[in-house]
Design a protein around this motif. Structure first.
Motif, short mmCIF file in Angstrom:
data_model
loop_
_atom_site.label_atom_id
_atom_site.label_comp_id
_atom_site.label_asym_id
_atom_site.label_seq_id
_atom_site.Cartn_x
_atom_site.Cartn_y
_atom_site.Cartn_z
N VAL A 1 -11.13 64.22 -82.88
CA VAL A 1 -11.31 63.55 -81.62
C VAL A 1 -10.43 62.09 -81.72
O VAL A 1 -10.05 61.84 -80.31
CB VAL A 1 -12.86 63.05 -81.64
CG1 VAL A 1 -13.19 61.84 -80.50
CG2 VAL A 1 -13.73 64.20 -81.38
N ALA B 1 -6.82 63.42 -81.15
CA ALA B 1 -6.47 63.86 -79.50
C ALA B 1 -6.52 62.55 -78.77
O ALA B 1 -5.58 62.68 -77.87
CB ALA B 1 -7.95 64.87 -79.40
N ALA B 2 -7.25 61.53 -79.07
CA ALA B 2 -6.77 60.46 -78.19
C ALA B 2 -5.67 59.73 -78.63
O ALA B 2 -4.77 59.37 -77.41
CB ALA B 2 -8.03 59.22 -78.67
N LEU C 1 -2.66 63.21 -77.96
CA LEU C 1 -2.83 64.15 -76.66
C LEU C 1 -3.09 63.02 -75.40
O LEU C 1 -3.36 63.75 -74.26
CB LEU C 1 -3.67 65.30 -76.84
CG LEU C 1 -3.51 66.19 -77.90
CD1 LEU C 1 -4.63 67.17 -77.97
CD2 LEU C 1 -2.06 66.79 -77.75
N GLU D 1 -6.11 61.94 -74.82
CA GLU D 1 -7.33 62.16 -74.28
C GLU D 1 -8.12 60.93 -74.27
O GLU D 1 -8.20 59.93 -75.13
CB GLU D 1 -8.10 63.34 -75.29
CG GLU D 1 -7.45 64.60 -75.15
CD GLU D 1 -8.63 65.44 -75.83
OE1 GLU D 1 -9.67 65.25 -76.45
OE2 GLU D 1 -8.12 66.86 -75.77
N ARG D 2 -9.19 60.90 -73.35
CA ARG D 2 -9.87 59.45 -73.09
C ARG D 2 -11.09 59.33 -74.21
O ARG D 2 -11.61 60.48 -74.52
CB ARG D 2 -10.66 59.39 -71.71
CG ARG D 2 -9.66 59.14 -70.79
CD ARG D 2 -10.09 58.90 -69.54
NE ARG D 2 -11.24 57.74 -69.53
CZ ARG D 2 -12.09 57.00 -68.58
NH1 ARG D 2 -12.14 57.86 -67.53
NH2 ARG D 2 -12.72 56.28 -68.71
N ARG E 1 -4.12 73.33 -80.18
CA ARG E 1 -4.26 72.86 -78.56
C ARG E 1 -3.05 72.98 -77.81
O ARG E 1 -2.86 73.17 -76.71
CB ARG E 1 -4.93 71.40 -78.42
CG ARG E 1 -6.30 71.67 -79.13
CD ARG E 1 -7.24 70.27 -78.69
NE ARG E 1 -8.25 70.17 -79.24
CZ ARG E 1 -9.04 69.19 -79.30
NH1 ARG E 1 -8.70 68.10 -78.71
NH2 ARG E 1 -10.35 69.26 -80.06
N GLU F 1 -18.75 67.30 -75.33
CA GLU F 1 -17.63 67.71 -74.75
C GLU F 1 -18.15 68.77 -73.87
O GLU F 1 -17.44 69.12 -72.88
CB GLU F 1 -16.76 68.48 -75.82
CG GLU F 1 -15.94 67.49 -76.63
CD GLU F 1 -15.24 68.35 -77.88
OE1 GLU F 1 -15.58 69.47 -78.01
OE2 GLU F 1 -14.39 67.43 -78.70
N LEU G 1 -14.71 69.65 -71.41
CA LEU G 1 -13.49 69.96 -72.14
C LEU G 1 -13.70 71.18 -72.86
O LEU G 1 -14.57 71.87 -73.34
CB LEU G 1 -13.46 68.86 -73.43
CG LEU G 1 -13.32 67.26 -72.82
CD1 LEU G 1 -13.50 66.54 -74.16
CD2 LEU G 1 -11.81 67.26 -72.42
N ARG H 1 -12.29 74.17 -75.34
CA ARG H 1 -11.81 74.02 -76.82
C ARG H 1 -11.91 75.56 -77.35
O ARG H 1 -11.29 75.62 -78.62
CB ARG H 1 -12.70 73.11 -77.88
CG ARG H 1 -13.13 71.73 -77.24
CD ARG H 1 -11.70 70.85 -77.63
NE ARG H 1 -11.88 69.44 -77.46
CZ ARG H 1 -11.19 68.75 -76.54
NH1 ARG H 1 -10.39 69.11 -75.93
NH2 ARG H 1 -11.59 67.40 -76.65
#
Length: 304
Positions: free
Chosen positions: A108, A111-112, A115, A117-118, A173, A286, A291, A293
């Motif tokens: 997580v 990814a922020a 990538l 991601e928020r 991903r 998620e 989201l 995955r």
């Protein structure tokens, strides 16, 4: 979708991966981690090739769009597996399993950062709770005050394995946007075999017949477990089957006690409970925000 079948496949894969880890642990007193990674990866390949052929995916399993992406995925995953196998030789099986649950939490955060991601407050809070659980497990070792203690080194290796697995998840991903899952699975075994061979000059040993048998079995079981894991996501959504990863704690506790005479400590159980709670909350969140995955999870194993 057949969620019941997907859950059953996931549970079988989780059990097989724990059995595989147990076989590696049983040889860890003599066989170096890099050599164990070689056996795990090399003997999984025939199983995966037969599976791809049976599905009619042999051509897609060999097709590569980005070689460098597979190299990076292999390098990160091999390092994660090596650290995890080394930790198995220094810590009880349930503790290595519990610390490994930090990987989805770190994913997580990565990814922020990587990538874009928020990272909403809800998920950030869940990650915080999970990391507190990791600290609860690690605290008895950190309080020893001796960084050369084997338990401290083992905890560090288990945590490094979790961080590397999280990075592998980020890499996957990216890859699933242009690579087939079957290719990701096959080329990871191939590249991990090659990278593991590079560790041969650093102390490989000639395993006893029983050790070689256990390591070959670990590779074959790991290949079968990967097939069951990938298949699980074809029959059920990721949000349905992902929480069953945590059944591995029950299997690890049972095998650790029965085979290795490992009695779980209260800090380990309390920390694992916090990490599992955080992981389940993140999966649930998620699902709520939509989201996806599943495809990325298909190409990842609990050890890399």
């Amino acid at each position: 979708m057949q969620p019941g079948r997907g859950i059953a496949l996931k549970l079988v894969s989780v059990l097989l991966f724990i059995v595989m880890a147990s076989l590696v642990k049983a040889t860890s007193g003599h066989v170096p981690p890099g050599q164990a990674v070689f056996f795990r990866s090399f003997f999984a390949m025939p199983i995966i090739v037969v599976w791809l052929a049976a599905r009619g995916d042999l051509s897609t399993g060999f097709r590569v769009e980005s070689r460098i992406a597979h190299v990076w995925r292999g390098l990160i995953g091999t390092a994660a597996m090596g650290c995890g196998f080394a930790a198995l030789g220094l810590l009880p099986l349930p503790e290595v399993t519990a610390i490994g649950y930090a990987a989805p939490l770190m994913t997580v955060l990565f990814a922020a950062a990587l990538l874009g991601e928020r990272l909403r407050l809800f998920r950030l809070t869940a990650v915080g709770i999970g990391l507190v659980g990791v600290l609860v497990i690690l605290w008895p070792k950190l309080s020893l005050g001796d960084p050369t203690d084997l338990a401290v080194i083992g905890a560090g290796l288990a945590l490094a394995s979790a961080a590397l697995r999280a990075l592998a998840q980020i890499q996957i991903r990216r890859m699933v946007q242009h690579e087939e899952t079957s290719a990701i699975v096959f080329y990871f075994s191939l590249s991990a075999t090659g990278f593991a061979l590079l560790t041969a000059p650093f102390g490989w040993v000639w395993p006893a017949p029983w050790e070689a048998g256990l390591l070959i079995a670990a590779g074959l079981i790991g290949g079968v477990a990967q097939i069951f894991l990938t298949s699980a996501y074809r029959f059920a959504d990721a949000s349905v089957v992902a929480p069953f990863d945590y059944a591995s704690m029950l299997f690890a506790l049972a095998i650790g006690y029965a085979i290795f005479d490992e009695v779980p400590t209260w800090p380990m159980l309390a920390g694992a409970a916090l990490i599992i709670l955080a992981g389940v909350v993140i999966v649930w969140r998620e699902q709520r925000i939509g989201l996806a995955r599943g495809k990325a999870r298909e190409g990842l194993t609990p050890h890399g």
